[in-house]
Write an enzyme that holds these catalytic residues in place. Structure first.
Site, PDB file in Angstrom:
ATOM      1  N   ASP A  83       0.837  -1.198   0.000  1.00  0.00           N
ATOM      2  CA  ASP A  83       0.000   0.000   0.000  1.00  0.00           C
ATOM      3  C   ASP A  83       0.873   1.248   0.000  1.00  0.00           C
ATOM      4  O   ASP A  83       2.037   1.227   0.442  1.00  0.00           O
ATOM      5  CB  ASP A  83      -0.950   0.008   1.195  1.00  0.00           C
ATOM      6  N   GLU A 142       0.037  -0.783   5.742  1.00  0.00           N
ATOM      7  CA  GLU A 142       1.044  -0.300   6.676  1.00  0.00           C
ATOM      8  C   GLU A 142       0.938   1.200   6.838  1.00  0.00           C
ATOM      9  O   GLU A 142       1.188   1.742   7.914  1.00  0.00           O
ATOM     10  CB  GLU A 142       2.445  -0.678   6.190  1.00  0.00           C
TER      11      GLU A 142
END
Length: 383
Positions: A83, A142
């Site tokens: 991400d 994250e």
């Protein structure tokens, strides 16, 4: 529309794999196409790939990937995230259309941290004949709250009996040149919200009201004067920062009914999150009885003492780059705070100068060099 990339033919090329990952837009929480790209790169290398999606809005759904290969030890794990933070306006080009200009590869995630993931895949490709236990622990969350990210991966690993002996997180740790910094720990982080109640009223009749602002300010003054510690051999001093004060009062002639503040504390391994929240609560209650104090611990401080893992990674960096890395605990939090519960963990990756910025970019030469260093690390694990 151009034909789809033949990722199997691109496996030796860290640049092309990084481009393919960047082109799969994956703003946190990520799932779908970007994991397709990574899985397609890993399966031909003999990895068993498991993908799963967990969670609901607002913190999910999140996709995670666990890839494993080999059956002899020691078990070495690489951890990271696919991400990325939102691109935001103002890019020179399209943040999700990778472009090489002047020896740099531009695109959101080039540094943080799709480039490092690509480099590790290429390193694993070079070591495909080795039968050592190897795993990739890759999350799609994250950069966000991480509620359904690495913690859920760790749960899934426990269910599968997957427990690494050593773990490298590919966060962009380098400061001035590739290889100059290895992270062996991180400070902890907690955020605390304070809400002091009062009684709203007209400023001309203060005896009929109860202004909460003076009580809040007095409490904040005492909090601001705290010296938590002076740091230690591996950590800088802990610090408390007042990050917001708010009453939501648009009127000039009204005493507000409540006053709120927010604190952010970054702390070393001499402190712990719950104790810090309790200390702030005690101060606030003395000055403003009945106030609400709520805290969230986003991660405790941790330290992987210098030893086998840091020596192994530092040796690979020195051998390939001619750089002696500094062992550091600086910077914000990372998912290493979860993984350290499994085994020794260090972090090493690309230069962090452009992460989260407009026109995020990685030097082509650094991507190639990082893949070489990661391969050297795997060679030393196999030795």
């Amino acid at each position: 529309m151009p034909p789809p990339l033949d990722l199997e033919s691109l496996l030796p090329d860290v640049i092309e794999l990084t481009k393919a990952l960047i082109a799969a837009e994956s703003v946190t929480p990520a799932r779908g196409a970007v994991f397709d790209v990574l899985e397609a790169a890993l399966v031909p290398l003999g990895f068993a790939v498991e993908r799963f999606v967990e969670g609901e809005a607002p913190d999910g759904p999140v996709e995670n990937l666990l890839a494993t290969r080999g059956d002899t030890g020691p078990h070495f794990a690489f951890a990271g995230h696919l991400d990325v933070v939102p691109a935001g306006p103002g890019w020179t080009g399209d943040a999700f259309v990778p472009e090489v200009r002047g020896g740099l590869l531009y695109g959101r995630g080039a540094v943080d941290m799709k480039g490092a993931i690509a480099a590790f895949v290429v390193a694993a490709a070079a070591r495909v004949s080795a039968n050592r236990k190897l795993s990739l622990i890759i999350t799609g969350d994250e950069e966000g709250p991480a509620t359904f990210g690495t913690p859920r991966l760790i749960e899934r690993m426990a269910e599968r009996g997957v427990k690494p002996d050593l773990c490298l997180v590919g966060e962009p740790t380098s400061a001035q040149r590739l290889g100059d910094t290895i992270k062996i720990g991180r400070r902890g982080s907690t955020v605390i919200w304070i809400d002091v109640p009062g009684r709203q009223g007209h400023v001309a009749y203060p005896h009929l009201s109860d202004n909460p602002i003076p009580r809040l300010i007095t409490a904040l003054a005492e909090i601001d004067a705290i010296t938590l510690d002076s740091g230690n051999d591996w950590f800088q001093a802990s610090n408390i920062e007042i990050t917001d004060i708010h009453t939501g009062n648009p009127a000039t002639n009204v005493i507000p009914g409540n006053a709120r503040a927010r604190l952010s504390i970054r702390f070393n391994d001499m402190q712990n999150g719950p104790a810090l929240i309790a200390r702030i609560d005690e101060i606030v209650q003395r000055h403003a009885p009945g106030a609400q104090v709520k805290g969230t611990v986003y991660g405790e401080a941790f330290l992987t003492q210098p030893g086998e893992l840091s020596t192994l990674v530092a040796g690979a960096i020195e051998a390939k780059l001619g750089v002696t890395p500094e062992l550091s605990t600086s910077g914000g939090t990372s998912d290493a705070r979860y993984l350290v519960k499994l085994c020794p963990v260090v972090e090493f990756g690309l230069l962090n100068a452009t992460m989260h910025k407009l026109d995020e970019a990685v030097a082509i030469a650094d991507l190639v060099a990082l893949a070489d260093v990661y391969e050297e690390i795997l060679r030393r694990v196999d030795a």
